[in-house]
Scaffold this motif. Structure first.
Motif, PDB file in Angstrom:
ATOM      1  N   SER A   1       0.813  -1.221   0.000  1.00  0.00           N
ATOM      2  CA  SER A   1       0.000   0.000   0.000  1.00  0.00           C
ATOM      3  C   SER A   1       0.846   1.271   0.000  1.00  0.00           C
ATOM      4  CB  SER A   1      -0.955   0.018   1.198  1.00  0.00           C
ATOM      5  OG  SER A   1      -0.255   0.177   2.409  1.00  0.00           O
ATOM      6  N   PHE A   2       2.156   1.146   0.163  1.00  0.00           N
ATOM      7  CA  PHE A   2       3.029   2.288  -0.091  1.00  0.00           C
ATOM      8  C   PHE A   2       3.397   2.220  -1.575  1.00  0.00           C
ATOM      9  CE2 PHE A   2       4.502   2.177   4.576  1.00  0.00           C
ATOM     10  CZ  PHE A   2       3.485   3.038   4.952  1.00  0.00           C
ATOM     11  N   PHE A   3       2.502   2.744  -2.417  1.00  0.00           N
ATOM     12  CA  PHE A   3       2.622   2.601  -3.871  1.00  0.00           C
ATOM     13  C   PHE A   3       2.057   3.836  -4.547  1.00  0.00           C
ATOM     14  CE2 PHE A   3      -0.173   1.683  -7.549  1.00  0.00           C
ATOM     15  CZ  PHE A   3       0.805   1.544  -8.508  1.00  0.00           C
TER      16      PHE A   3
ATOM     17  N   PHE B   1      12.794  -0.325   1.980  1.00  0.00           N
ATOM     18  CA  PHE B   1      13.314  -0.158   0.630  1.00  0.00           C
ATOM     19  C   PHE B   1      12.222   0.424  -0.265  1.00  0.00           C
ATOM     20  CE2 PHE B   1      15.776  -3.618   2.427  1.00  0.00           C
ATOM     21  CZ  PHE B   1      17.076  -3.322   2.030  1.00  0.00           C
ATOM     22  N   THR B   2      12.608   1.366  -1.119  1.00  0.00           N
ATOM     23  CA  THR B   2      11.695   1.859  -2.149  1.00  0.00           C
ATOM     24  C   THR B   2      12.205   1.400  -3.506  1.00  0.00           C
ATOM     25  OG1 THR B   2      11.123   3.815  -0.853  1.00  0.00           O
ATOM     26  CG2 THR B   2      10.623   3.875  -3.193  1.00  0.00           C
ATOM     27  N   VAL B   3      11.308   0.809  -4.296  1.00  0.00           N
ATOM     28  CA  VAL B   3      11.626   0.285  -5.614  1.00  0.00           C
ATOM     29  C   VAL B   3      10.996   1.188  -6.664  1.00  0.00           C
ATOM     30  CG1 VAL B   3      11.372  -1.677  -7.185  1.00  0.00           C
ATOM     31  CG2 VAL B   3      11.671  -2.068  -4.714  1.00  0.00           C
ATOM     32  N   PHE B   4      11.813   1.679  -7.604  1.00  0.00           N
ATOM     33  CA  PHE B   4      11.328   2.506  -8.698  1.00  0.00           C
ATOM     34  C   PHE B   4      11.420   1.717 -10.003  1.00  0.00           C
ATOM     35  CE2 PHE B   4      12.628   5.567  -5.521  1.00  0.00           C
ATOM     36  CZ  PHE B   4      11.646   6.542  -5.585  1.00  0.00           C
ATOM     37  N   GLY B   5      10.405   1.858 -10.842  1.00  0.00           N
ATOM     38  CA  GLY B   5      10.421   1.171 -12.124  1.00  0.00           C
ATOM     39  C   GLY B   5       9.849   2.009 -13.232  1.00  0.00           C
ATOM     40  N   GLU B   6      10.369   1.812 -14.444  1.00  0.00           N
ATOM     41  CA  GLU B   6       9.827   2.456 -15.631  1.00  0.00           C
ATOM     42  C   GLU B   6       8.808   1.525 -16.279  1.00  0.00           C
ATOM     43  OE1 GLU B   6      11.200   3.849 -20.112  1.00  0.00           O
ATOM     44  OE2 GLU B   6      12.697   3.808 -18.501  1.00  0.00           O
ATOM     45  N   VAL B   7       7.649   2.066 -16.602  1.00  0.00           N
ATOM     46  CA  VAL B   7       6.582   1.272 -17.200  1.00  0.00           C
ATOM     47  C   VAL B   7       6.887   1.050 -18.683  1.00  0.00           C
ATOM     48  CG1 VAL B   7       4.114   1.164 -17.710  1.00  0.00           C
ATOM     49  CG2 VAL B   7       4.907   2.183 -15.556  1.00  0.00           C
ATOM     50  N   THR B   8       7.002  -0.224 -19.068  1.00  0.00           N
ATOM     51  CA  THR B   8       7.335  -0.572 -20.446  1.00  0.00           C
ATOM     52  C   THR B   8       6.158  -1.184 -21.200  1.00  0.00           C
ATOM     53  OG1 THR B   8       8.149  -2.741 -19.721  1.00  0.00           O
ATOM     54  CG2 THR B   8       9.762  -0.927 -19.878  1.00  0.00           C
ATOM     55  N   GLY B   9       5.087  -1.495 -20.500  1.00  0.00           N
ATOM     56  CA  GLY B   9       3.896  -2.059 -21.135  1.00  0.00           C
ATOM     57  C   GLY B   9       2.694  -1.852 -20.238  1.00  0.00           C
ATOM     58  N   VAL B  10       1.539  -1.574 -20.833  1.00  0.00           N
ATOM     59  CA  VAL B  10       0.312  -1.301 -20.076  1.00  0.00           C
ATOM     60  C   VAL B  10      -0.816  -2.190 -20.583  1.00  0.00           C
ATOM     61  CG1 VAL B  10      -1.404   0.445 -19.444  1.00  0.00           C
ATOM     62  CG2 VAL B  10       1.003   1.107 -19.714  1.00  0.00           C
ATOM     63  N   HIS B  11      -1.427  -2.933 -19.674  1.00  0.00           N
ATOM     64  CA  HIS B  11      -2.604  -3.744 -19.992  1.00  0.00           C
ATOM     65  C   HIS B  11      -3.828  -3.071 -19.375  1.00  0.00           C
ATOM     66  CE1 HIS B  11      -0.187  -7.329 -21.190  1.00  0.00           C
ATOM     67  NE2 HIS B  11       0.660  -6.820 -20.312  1.00  0.00           N
ATOM     68  N   ILE B  12      -4.907  -2.917 -20.141  1.00  0.00           N
ATOM     69  CA  ILE B  12      -6.152  -2.348 -19.643  1.00  0.00           C
ATOM     70  C   ILE B  12      -7.283  -3.312 -19.999  1.00  0.00           C
ATOM     71  CG2 ILE B  12      -7.811  -0.448 -19.819  1.00  0.00           C
ATOM     72  CD1 ILE B  12      -5.477   1.392 -20.545  1.00  0.00           C
TER      73      ILE B  12
ATOM     74  N   GLU C   1      15.706   1.767 -10.003  1.00  0.00           N
ATOM     75  CA  GLU C   1      16.526   1.970  -8.808  1.00  0.00           C
ATOM     76  C   GLU C   1      15.831   1.382  -7.582  1.00  0.00           C
ATOM     77  OE1 GLU C   1      18.844   5.702  -6.576  1.00  0.00           O
ATOM     78  OE2 GLU C   1      17.362   6.089  -8.143  1.00  0.00           O
ATOM     79  N   ILE C   2      16.617   0.807  -6.684  1.00  0.00           N
ATOM     80  CA  ILE C   2      16.143   0.428  -5.355  1.00  0.00           C
ATOM     81  C   ILE C   2      16.869   1.317  -4.355  1.00  0.00           C
ATOM     82  CG2 ILE C   2      16.010  -1.371  -3.591  1.00  0.00           C
ATOM     83  CD1 ILE C   2      15.876  -3.440  -5.819  1.00  0.00           C
ATOM     84  N   VAL C   3      16.094   2.035  -3.549  1.00  0.00           N
ATOM     85  CA  VAL C   3      16.671   2.973  -2.588  1.00  0.00           C
ATOM     86  C   VAL C   3      16.486   2.417  -1.177  1.00  0.00           C
ATOM     87  CG1 VAL C   3      16.573   5.307  -1.646  1.00  0.00           C
ATOM     88  CG2 VAL C   3      16.177   4.923  -4.097  1.00  0.00           C
ATOM     89  N   LYS C   4      17.579   2.271  -0.457  1.00  0.00           N
ATOM     90  CA  LYS C   4      17.519   1.868   0.947  1.00  0.00           C
ATOM     91  C   LYS C   4      17.166   3.092   1.780  1.00  0.00           C
ATOM     92  CE  LYS C   4      18.180  -0.713   4.647  1.00  0.00           C
ATOM     93  NZ  LYS C   4      17.419   0.156   5.567  1.00  0.00           N
TER      94      LYS C   4
ATOM     95  N   TYR D   1       5.503  11.083 -15.507  1.00  0.00           N
ATOM     96  CA  TYR D   1       4.762  10.852 -16.750  1.00  0.00           C
ATOM     97  C   TYR D   1       5.640  10.360 -17.898  1.00  0.00           C
ATOM     98  CZ  TYR D   1       0.394  13.178 -15.289  1.00  0.00           C
ATOM     99  OH  TYR D   1      -0.788  13.512 -14.697  1.00  0.00           O
ATOM    100  N   VAL D   2       6.761  11.045 -18.134  1.00  0.00           N
ATOM    101  CA  VAL D   2       7.573  10.765 -19.322  1.00  0.00           C
ATOM    102  C   VAL D   2       9.032  10.537 -18.923  1.00  0.00           C
ATOM    103  CG1 VAL D   2       8.305  11.602 -21.588  1.00  0.00           C
ATOM    104  CG2 VAL D   2       6.042  12.238 -20.704  1.00  0.00           C
ATOM    105  N   PRO D   3       9.530   9.312 -18.996  1.00  0.00           N
ATOM    106  CA  PRO D   3       8.727   8.114 -19.229  1.00  0.00           C
ATOM    107  C   PRO D   3       7.880   7.792 -17.999  1.00  0.00           C
ATOM    108  CG  PRO D   3      10.966   7.495 -18.703  1.00  0.00           C
ATOM    109  CD  PRO D   3      10.965   8.987 -18.801  1.00  0.00           C
ATOM    110  N   PRO D   4       6.789   7.043 -18.171  1.00  0.00           N
ATOM    111  CA  PRO D   4       5.952   6.730 -17.012  1.00  0.00           C
ATOM    112  C   PRO D   4       6.723   5.874 -16.009  1.00  0.00           C
ATOM    113  CG  PRO D   4       5.276   5.452 -18.937  1.00  0.00           C
ATOM    114  CD  PRO D   4       6.282   6.450 -19.413  1.00  0.00           C
ATOM    115  N   GLN D   5       6.624   6.252 -14.742  1.00  0.00           N
ATOM    116  CA  GLN D   5       7.357   5.557 -13.684  1.00  0.00           C
ATOM    117  C   GLN D   5       6.496   5.399 -12.440  1.00  0.00           C
ATOM    118  OE1 GLN D   5      11.579   7.237 -13.427  1.00  0.00           O
ATOM    119  NE2 GLN D   5      10.641   8.500 -15.016  1.00  0.00           N
ATOM    120  N   VAL D   6       6.733   4.322 -11.721  1.00  0.00           N
ATOM    121  CA  VAL D   6       5.999   4.020 -10.490  1.00  0.00           C
ATOM    122  C   VAL D   6       6.987   3.657  -9.390  1.00  0.00           C
ATOM    123  CG1 VAL D   6       3.911   3.234 -11.675  1.00  0.00           C
ATOM    124  CG2 VAL D   6       5.724   1.590 -11.146  1.00  0.00           C
ATOM    125  N   MET D   7       6.474   3.611  -8.161  1.00  0.00           N
ATOM    126  CA  MET D   7       7.277   3.180  -7.032  1.00  0.00           C
ATOM    127  C   MET D   7       6.410   2.380  -6.063  1.00  0.00           C
ATOM    128  SD  MET D   7       5.870   4.871  -4.261  1.00  0.00           S
ATOM    129  CE  MET D   7       7.167   4.623  -3.064  1.00  0.00           C
TER     130      MET D   7
END
Length: 201
Positions: free
Chosen positions: A43-45, A150-161, A140-143, A50-56
């Motif tokens: 739930s910490f998400f 740990f916080t994990v960052f990722g770039e979105v490379t594909g989107v399913h809807i 990146e993974i940030v301690k 936006y460009v490029p789209p990224q999540v954590m």
């Protein structure tokens, strides 16, 4: 009331995660190098760019069979990829099953009876019936301060809807009612919307 976290809050339960609400739930799926699949909610998400789209997402506890963290972070360290599955209200119970602490070799998809699908841009499973799923490559993974934060960052490379969540070209969250995390053992769902026009629009 005012308190400094280092001194404690004096309440029956910690109010911190009840204050920062509602939080979307990132249902993180991974596949390790031995082909074992994992699925766990965090739930910490959130989305962070936006460009490029990224999540954590952030993981804040550890398991005895992992090196100071949990399965999701350990596998992402190894493979560099993961999927974020969006949780709808109808999936609340099976999502909750996957929040249990299972041994590293247990497939939560199987434990909860969840159908999986194969990502297209990465080697990873995702929840086939999810309203949306984001295929991600680790950036990146940030301690963070604390024993297992740990916080994990990722770039979105594909989107399913899911098709029935698109209405008149809009991803309509009322079509599936996102599950959100509150404090304590509480959750909520989004059932109605309103719009505000920004002053500079």
């Amino acid at each position: 009331m005012f308190y400094e976290p280092k001194d404690g809050h004096g309440l029956p339960h910690n109010p911190f995660n009840a204050i920062v609400t509602p939080r979307p739930i990132g249902w993180i799926s991974t596949r390790d190098s031995d082909g074992r699949d994992n699925l766990a909610p965090y739930s910490f998400f959130n989305a962070v760019a936006y460009v490029p789209p990224q999540v954590m997402f952030a993981s804040t506890s550890a398991k005895d069979d992992r090196d100071g963290t949990k399965d999701s972070v350990a596998v992402i360290r190894e493979t560099g990829v993961f999927c974020v599955n969006i949780v709808e209200y109808a999936m609340r119970d099976v999502m909750n099953v996957t929040s249990a602490t299972f041994p590293a070799d247990i497939d939560e998809f199987a434990e909860a009876g969840i159908e999986k699908a194969q990502a297209r841009t990465i080697d990873c499973p995702f929840v086939a019936a999810a309203p949306a799923a984001l295929e991600c490559k680790l950036t990146e993974i940030v301690k963070l301060p604390g024993a297992a934060n740990f916080t994990v960052f990722g770039e979105v490379t594909g989107v399913h809807i899911r098709d029935n969540c698109l209405r008149d070209g809009i991803f309509d969250v009322t079509a599936y009612q996102p599950l959100t995390r509150l404090g304590y053992r509480d959750y909520s769902r989004i059932t109605e919307l309103f719009s505000l026009k920004r002053p500079d629009d």
